[in-house]
Design an enzyme around this catalytic site. Structure first.
Site, PDB file in Angstrom:
ATOM      1  N   GLY A 132       0.821  -1.207   0.000  1.00  6.97           N
ATOM      2  CA  GLY A 132       0.000   0.000   0.000  1.00  6.97           C
ATOM      3  C   GLY A 132       0.854   1.256   0.000  1.00  6.97           C
ATOM      4  O   GLY A 132       0.324   2.367  -0.055  1.00  6.97           O
ATOM      5  N   ASN A 135       4.585   2.309   4.467  1.00  8.26           N
ATOM      6  CA  ASN A 135       5.653   2.120   5.458  1.00  8.26           C
ATOM      7  C   ASN A 135       6.250   3.465   5.858  1.00  8.26           C
ATOM      8  O   ASN A 135       6.259   4.418   5.066  1.00  8.26           O
ATOM      9  CB  ASN A 135       6.741   1.198   4.905  1.00  8.26           C
ATOM     10  CG  ASN A 135       7.598   1.933   3.916  1.00  8.26           C
ATOM     11  OD1 ASN A 135       8.537   2.627   4.290  1.00  8.26           O
ATOM     12  ND2 ASN A 135       7.242   1.840   2.632  1.00  8.26           N
ATOM     13  N   PHE A 200      -4.539   0.747   8.503  1.00 14.01           N
ATOM     14  CA  PHE A 200      -5.363  -0.357   7.991  1.00 14.01           C
ATOM     15  C   PHE A 200      -5.986  -0.075   6.617  1.00 14.01           C
ATOM     16  O   PHE A 200      -5.964  -0.929   5.737  1.00 14.01           O
ATOM     17  CB  PHE A 200      -6.464  -0.597   9.042  1.00 14.01           C
ATOM     18  CG  PHE A 200      -7.534  -1.557   8.671  1.00 14.01           C
ATOM     19  CD1 PHE A 200      -7.292  -2.917   8.703  1.00 14.01           C
ATOM     20  CD2 PHE A 200      -8.794  -1.107   8.302  1.00 14.01           C
ATOM     21  CE1 PHE A 200      -8.300  -3.819   8.380  1.00 14.01           C
ATOM     22  CE2 PHE A 200      -9.800  -1.998   7.975  1.00 14.01           C
ATOM     23  CZ  PHE A 200      -9.544  -3.356   8.012  1.00 14.01           C
ATOM     24  N   THR A 204      -1.407  -3.418   3.193  1.00 14.15           N
ATOM     25  CA  THR A 204      -1.767  -4.747   2.687  1.00 14.15           C
ATOM     26  C   THR A 204      -1.200  -5.872   3.562  1.00 14.15           C
ATOM     27  O   THR A 204      -0.225  -5.670   4.300  1.00 14.15           O
ATOM     28  CB  THR A 204      -1.179  -4.952   1.284  1.00 14.15           C
ATOM     29  OG1 THR A 204       0.251  -4.896   1.366  1.00 14.15           O
ATOM     30  CG2 THR A 204      -1.678  -3.912   0.292  1.00 14.15           C
ATOM     31  N   THR A 211       6.975  -6.190   6.985  1.00 16.25           N
ATOM     32  CA  THR A 211       7.473  -5.206   7.964  1.00 16.25           C
ATOM     33  C   THR A 211       7.222  -5.646   9.413  1.00 16.25           C
ATOM     34  O   THR A 211       7.429  -4.851  10.335  1.00 16.25           O
ATOM     35  CB  THR A 211       6.796  -3.836   7.769  1.00 16.25           C
ATOM     36  OG1 THR A 211       5.375  -4.021   7.870  1.00 16.25           O
ATOM     37  CG2 THR A 211       7.132  -3.215   6.421  1.00 16.25           C
ATOM     38  N   SER A 214       2.138  -4.599  13.624  1.00 17.64           N
ATOM     39  CA  SER A 214       1.244  -4.877  14.767  1.00 17.64           C
ATOM     40  C   SER A 214      -0.022  -4.059  14.608  1.00 17.64           C
ATOM     41  O   SER A 214       0.025  -2.936  14.087  1.00 17.64           O
ATOM     42  CB  SER A 214       1.879  -4.461  16.088  1.00 17.64           C
ATOM     43  OG  SER A 214       3.066  -5.160  16.283  1.00 17.64           O
ATOM     44  N   GLY A 215      -1.116  -4.596  15.104  1.00 20.93           N
ATOM     45  CA  GLY A 215      -2.380  -3.866  15.017  1.00 20.93           C
ATOM     46  C   GLY A 215      -2.864  -3.459  16.387  1.00 20.93           C
ATOM     47  O   GLY A 215      -2.325  -3.889  17.411  1.00 20.93           O
ATOM     48  N   ILE A 268       6.225 -11.862  -1.705  1.00 23.09           N
ATOM     49  CA  ILE A 268       5.227 -12.704  -1.025  1.00 23.09           C
ATOM     50  C   ILE A 268       3.952 -12.646  -1.866  1.00 23.09           C
ATOM     51  O   ILE A 268       3.453 -11.545  -2.172  1.00 23.09           O
ATOM     52  CB  ILE A 268       4.931 -12.169   0.396  1.00 23.09           C
ATOM     53  CG1 ILE A 268       6.217 -12.075   1.218  1.00 23.09           C
ATOM     54  CG2 ILE A 268       3.897 -13.041   1.104  1.00 23.09           C
ATOM     55  CD1 ILE A 268       6.120 -11.139   2.424  1.00 23.09           C
ATOM     56  N   TYR A 469       5.188   4.155  22.446  1.00 24.69           N
ATOM     57  CA  TYR A 469       5.009   4.820  21.146  1.00 24.69           C
ATOM     58  C   TYR A 469       5.069   6.329  21.385  1.00 24.69           C
ATOM     59  O   TYR A 469       4.194   6.892  22.038  1.00 24.69           O
ATOM     60  CB  TYR A 469       3.649   4.398  20.607  1.00 24.69           C
ATOM     61  CG  TYR A 469       3.338   4.769  19.191  1.00 24.69           C
ATOM     62  CD1 TYR A 469       3.351   3.809  18.185  1.00 24.69           C
ATOM     63  CD2 TYR A 469       2.999   6.063  18.843  1.00 24.69           C
ATOM     64  CE1 TYR A 469       3.040   4.134  16.882  1.00 24.69           C
ATOM     65  CE2 TYR A 469       2.692   6.397  17.539  1.00 24.69           C
ATOM     66  CZ  TYR A 469       2.716   5.426  16.565  1.00 24.69           C
ATOM     67  OH  TYR A 469       2.397   5.736  15.271  1.00 24.69           O
TER      68      TYR A 469
HETATM   69  C1  LIG Z   1      -0.307   6.959   9.406  1.00 24.98           C
HETATM   70  C2  LIG Z   1       0.359   5.641   9.553  1.00 24.98           C
HETATM   71  C3  LIG Z   1      -0.030   4.776  10.563  1.00 24.98           C
HETATM   72  C4  LIG Z   1       0.605   3.546  10.707  1.00 24.98           C
HETATM   73  N1  LIG Z   1       0.196   2.697  11.704  1.00 24.98           N
HETATM   74  C5  LIG Z   1       0.782   1.485  11.827  1.00 24.98           C
HETATM   75  C6  LIG Z   1       0.355   0.578  12.835  1.00 24.98           C
HETATM   76  O1  LIG Z   1      -0.562   0.848  13.617  1.00 24.98           O
HETATM   77  N2  LIG Z   1       0.983  -0.619  12.911  1.00 24.98           N
HETATM   78  C7  LIG Z   1       1.980  -0.959  12.046  1.00 24.98           C
HETATM   79  O2  LIG Z   1       2.492  -2.060  12.144  1.00 24.98           O
HETATM   80  N3  LIG Z   1       2.404  -0.105  11.107  1.00 24.98           N
HETATM   81  C8  LIG Z   1       1.829   1.089  10.954  1.00 24.98           C
HETATM   82  N4  LIG Z   1       2.255   1.947   9.980  1.00 24.98           N
HETATM   83  C9  LIG Z   1       3.348   1.550   9.088  1.00 24.98           C
HETATM   84  C10 LIG Z   1       2.876   0.803   7.822  1.00 24.98           C
HETATM   85  O3  LIG Z   1       1.511   0.948   7.613  1.00 24.98           O
HETATM   86  C11 LIG Z   1       3.270  -0.656   7.949  1.00 24.98           C
HETATM   87  O4  LIG Z   1       4.664  -0.749   7.881  1.00 24.98           O
HETATM   88  C12 LIG Z   1       2.613  -1.582   6.913  1.00 24.98           C
HETATM   89  O5  LIG Z   1       2.855  -2.892   7.320  1.00 24.98           O
HETATM   90  C13 LIG Z   1       3.140  -1.386   5.501  1.00 24.98           C
HETATM   91  O6  LIG Z   1       2.277  -2.092   4.622  1.00 24.98           O
HETATM   92  P1  LIG Z   1       2.128  -1.666   3.100  1.00 24.98           P
HETATM   93  O7  LIG Z   1       1.207  -2.647   2.448  1.00 24.98           O
HETATM   94  O8  LIG Z   1       1.764  -0.254   2.979  1.00 24.98           O
HETATM   95  O9  LIG Z   1       3.613  -1.920   2.577  1.00 24.98           O
HETATM   96  P2  LIG Z   1       4.555  -0.990   1.692  1.00 24.98           P
HETATM   97  O10 LIG Z   1       4.777   0.293   2.344  1.00 24.98           O
HETATM   98  O11 LIG Z   1       4.061  -0.975   0.298  1.00 24.98           O
HETATM   99  O12 LIG Z   1       5.896  -1.846   1.743  1.00 24.98           O
HETATM  100  C14 LIG Z   1       6.622  -1.998   2.931  1.00 24.98           C
HETATM  101  C15 LIG Z   1       7.774  -2.957   2.711  1.00 24.98           C
HETATM  102  O13 LIG Z   1       7.259  -4.253   2.471  1.00 24.98           O
HETATM  103  C16 LIG Z   1       7.658  -4.735   1.189  1.00 24.98           C
HETATM  104  N5  LIG Z   1       6.512  -5.452   0.630  1.00 24.98           N
HETATM  105  C17 LIG Z   1       5.254  -5.001   0.460  1.00 24.98           C
HETATM  106  N6  LIG Z   1       4.487  -5.975  -0.079  1.00 24.98           N
HETATM  107  C18 LIG Z   1       5.295  -7.053  -0.242  1.00 24.98           C
HETATM  108  C19 LIG Z   1       5.105  -8.352  -0.773  1.00 24.98           C
HETATM  109  N7  LIG Z   1       3.921  -8.771  -1.232  1.00 24.98           N
HETATM  110  N8  LIG Z   1       6.168  -9.180  -0.799  1.00 24.98           N
HETATM  111  C20 LIG Z   1       7.374  -8.802  -0.331  1.00 24.98           C
HETATM  112  N9  LIG Z   1       7.610  -7.587   0.176  1.00 24.98           N
HETATM  113  C21 LIG Z   1       6.574  -6.722   0.220  1.00 24.98           C
HETATM  114  C22 LIG Z   1       8.034  -3.497   0.404  1.00 24.98           C
HETATM  115  O14 LIG Z   1       8.949  -3.783  -0.618  1.00 24.98           O
HETATM  116  C23 LIG Z   1       8.612  -2.620   1.486  1.00 24.98           C
HETATM  117  O15 LIG Z   1       9.935  -2.983   1.725  1.00 24.98           O
HETATM  118  C24 LIG Z   1       1.648   3.184   9.820  1.00 24.98           C
HETATM  119  C25 LIG Z   1       2.013   4.059   8.793  1.00 24.98           C
HETATM  120  C26 LIG Z   1       1.388   5.276   8.662  1.00 24.98           C
HETATM  121  C27 LIG Z   1       1.794   6.198   7.558  1.00 24.98           C
END
Ligand SMILES: Cc1cc2nc3c(=O)[nH]c(=O)nc-3n(C[C@H](O)[C@H](O)[C@H](O)COP(=O)(O)OP(=O)(O)OC[C@H]3O[C@@H](n4cnc5c(N)ncnc54)[C@H](O)[C@@H]3O)c2cc1C
Length: 561
Positions: A132, A135, A200, A204, A211, A214-215, A268, A469
């Site tokens: 999404g 990160n 959320f 994804t 990464t 945690s939720g 993945i 946090y």
């Molecule tokens: C406002 C805000 C609030 C947030 N709150 C939280 C929270 O409460 N808890 C929490 O844990 N995090 C939180 N985050 C951080 C973020 O949402 C997490 O790190 C989330 O897990 C990233 O998911 P994404 O799908 O956006 O991954 P991306 O940002 O698209 O990718 C993150 C990393 O994962 C890799 N990746 C993505 N998809 C795959 C795949 N299918 N296979 C292999 N590698 C992959 C990417 O290459 C990259 O290195 C927050 C971020 C923001 C901006």
């Protein structure tokens, strides 16, 4: 998703309906919120370099996923360039786009992922999986000096729940499923994953796994590392699969190696995850504690007790005051009730209203289970001088939690950086950690000569400790670049984490933002082990190079080499 900020176009944070907020920000940061000083540059004014995709590679990608799902559209490339950490937002808003991906591809199934991986490796291109894009660790950006073609692999079309094994309470889910799409499919059959990070709506399953996310309700359901029973990953050596067994002793856990791998080991495509029946009853209650130390002691005792709440969260006095300042204009009845409560707290309970701490504790399950849990927790809360303030603060928090992320853009529009740093540590260290980090942040503000605010909450309680946090914001001095000043504060906080025995991040991953603290966290041999893993799986450094540890051929040789 906005290319320069958080969330959907047209949705933004405002102080207009929160009468106490503008004066609060003025008082603590010296910031006049009525003046928007720093809007993002217009998209049409961005300088977007031409993509570099050799015709053979383009043809191979089109053969892999179909021509209509290979995009070099400028907006697509800008949207896939980075995540949403403060540094990403500030640079994007300025029009400093860094090394954009040359092309964005959108596979629909695992076979297509395999085909595009082969095409990329044959052409010695770089592959960066994209979930999404939420990160906040610098986990997506290609290295500035990358000369090879950079391919962003957007997993968004692979968003299905493929199967639910109801007997084992396991679901097979494609990795590109965004939170709402995933829950919608599970809920339709009476199930939930129970993973609700604040991001959320835009993150994804694959991103959560990559990464170690945690939720909000991880106390009950577990972090994503606990929820993920098995993975399928397209790697340079073929499709890696693990079995969805409850436990195994197959040597060091390959499943665990994939968790937190940030795209460095492969893409993945699918995971088998725990699912739970949607609970009959779900309640989040608000509590007030007289002080942070009493609140911390209560959280520890709840973790040690037989109670199993789904959420345990408590804010320090500074975050409590901020929460009160973001309340919407209260009705007359609310105001009277609140005044009566304040009188009661002050006179009858001896609370110092400036020092009190607001807590949310969540309960889920059958009515009887929830009632029993509330009773157990209520007894612990009162032993530590706290009291319940009922359901309405919890309901409000539950509704607002996905809106809060918009506040960073609101502050940046007014020239002020605001960000978060989170960690975890054993219970015995948490008090000292809190004192050290808040002192380090305030010292950093003083050293810079700026007015800043730091606040904290505890969330995610475990057997042996919890997550702290921290959120901070400041009004820059105007003397230096805003990112230079931001780094002074962020580094002070992160360095204090590792100096106090805590980890560099509880759930935001390493990326490039936290990589400098990795060796202090997991030791030199630990870093060497990770480096050997990444180099062994990906000898050409084609998979999201430069994240977690610098390795492969993108690393400039050091003097020692
Ligand atoms: C406002 C805000 C609030 C947030 N709150 C939280 C929270 O409460 N808890 C929490 O844990 N995090 C939180 N985050 C951080 C973020 O949402 C997490 O790190 C989330 O897990 C990233 O998911 P994404 O799908 O956006 O991954 P991306 O940002 O698209 O990718 C993150 C990393 O994962 C890799 N990746 C993505 N998809 C795959 C795949 N299918 N296979 C292999 N590698 C992959 C990417 O290459 C990259 O290195 C927050 C971020 C923001 C901006």
């Amino acid at each position: 998703m906005k290319w320069w900020g958080w969330g959907d176009e047209g949705v933004s944070f405002t102080h207009a309906d929160k009468p106490a907020l503008a004066p609060f920000i003025k008082r603590h940061l010296g910031l006049d919120v009525e003046r928007e000083t720093t809007r993002p540059v217009a998209f049409d004014d961005l300088r977007i370099p031409e993509p570099s995709v050799a015709p053979d590679l383009r043809a191979a990608l089109e053969a892999a996923v179909g021509g209509e799902r290979v995009s070099t559209d400028p907006l697509d490339r800008v949207l896939h360039a980075r995540g949403k950490c403060l540094r990403d937002l500030v640079r994007h808003r300025r029009g400093d786009l860094g090394r954009l991906p040359d092309v964005v591809v959108r596979p629909r199934e695992e076979g297509e992922v395999g085909a595009l991986m082969r095409a990329a490796l044959d052409a010695d291109a770089v592959l960066i999986p994209f979930g999404g894009g939420t990160n906040i660790s610098g986990s997506l950006e290609a290295p500035e000096a990358e000369e090879r073609t950079v391919i962003s692999v957007d997993m968004g079309l692979m968003d299905g729940v493929l199967d639910i094994d109801e007997e084992s309470r396991l679901a097979r889910v494609q990795a590109g499923a965004l939170g709402p799409r995933l829950e919608q499919q599970l809920n339709a059959r009476g199930w939930t994953l129970g993973h609700f990070p604040d991001s959320f709506t835009h993150s994804t399953l694959g991103g959560w796994i990559a990464t170690r996310s945690s939720g909000m309700q991880s106390d009950k359901y577990g972090d994503v590392a606990d929820l993920t029973r098995a993975v399928r990953v397209v790697t340079p050596a073929g499709v890696l699969t693990t079995r969805p067994v409850p436990h195994t002793s197959t040597g060091p856990s390959v499943r665990e190696m994939v968790l937190g791998s940030e795209g460095r080991l492969g893409i993945i495509t699918e995971a088998t995850v725990h699912v739970h029946r949607v609970p009959d009853t779900r309640v989040i209650l608000g509590y007030l504690f007289p002080s942070w130390s009493e609140a911390l002691a209560a959280m520890r005792e709840i973790a040690e007790s037989e109670a199993t709440p789904s959420v345990t969260r408590v804010s320090d006095q500074w975050e409590t005051q901020f929460s009160f300042a973001t309340r919407k204009d209260p009705s007359l009845l609310d105001r009277l009730k609140s005044r009566a409560l304040q009188e009661y707290l002050r006179r009858r309970r001896g609370f110092d209203l400036e020092a009190m701490c607001l807590s949310f504790i969540g309960y889920e399950g059958s009515k009887e289970h929830v009632a029993a849990q509330r009773k157990l927790v209520g007894q612990i809360v009162s032993r530590h001088g706290g009291l319940s303030v009922g359901k309405s603060p919890g309901e409000l928090y539950d509704q607002k939690k996905f809106d809060t992320p918009y506040i960073r853009d609101y502050l940046l529009d007014r020239g002020a950086p605001g960000d978060v740093s989170e960690t975890s540590a054993p219970w015995s260290t948490l008090g000292t950690l809190y004192d050290n980090v808040t002192a380090a942040a305030r010292k950093a503000f003083d050293d810079l000569g700026v007015r800043g605010y730091v606040m904290c909450h505890l969330s995610h309680s475990y057997h042996a400790g919890a997550c702290l946090y921290f959120t901070f914001a400041f009004k820059p001095s105007g003397q230096r670049d805003v990112l230079e000043e931001y780094d002074v504060v962020k580094v002070a906080i992160q360095q204090t984490f590792v100096d106090t025995g805590a980890t560099l991040s509880h759930h935001h991953a390493v990326g490039t933002e936290h990589a400098q603290w990795l060796e202090e966290d997991i030791s030199g041999p630990g870093v060497a082990m990770l480096k050997a893993l990444f180099d062994g799986v990906d000898p050409g450094a084609n998979l999201n190079p430069g994240k977690i540890v610098s390795s492969g051929r993108n690393v400039a040789p050091t003097e020692a080499d």
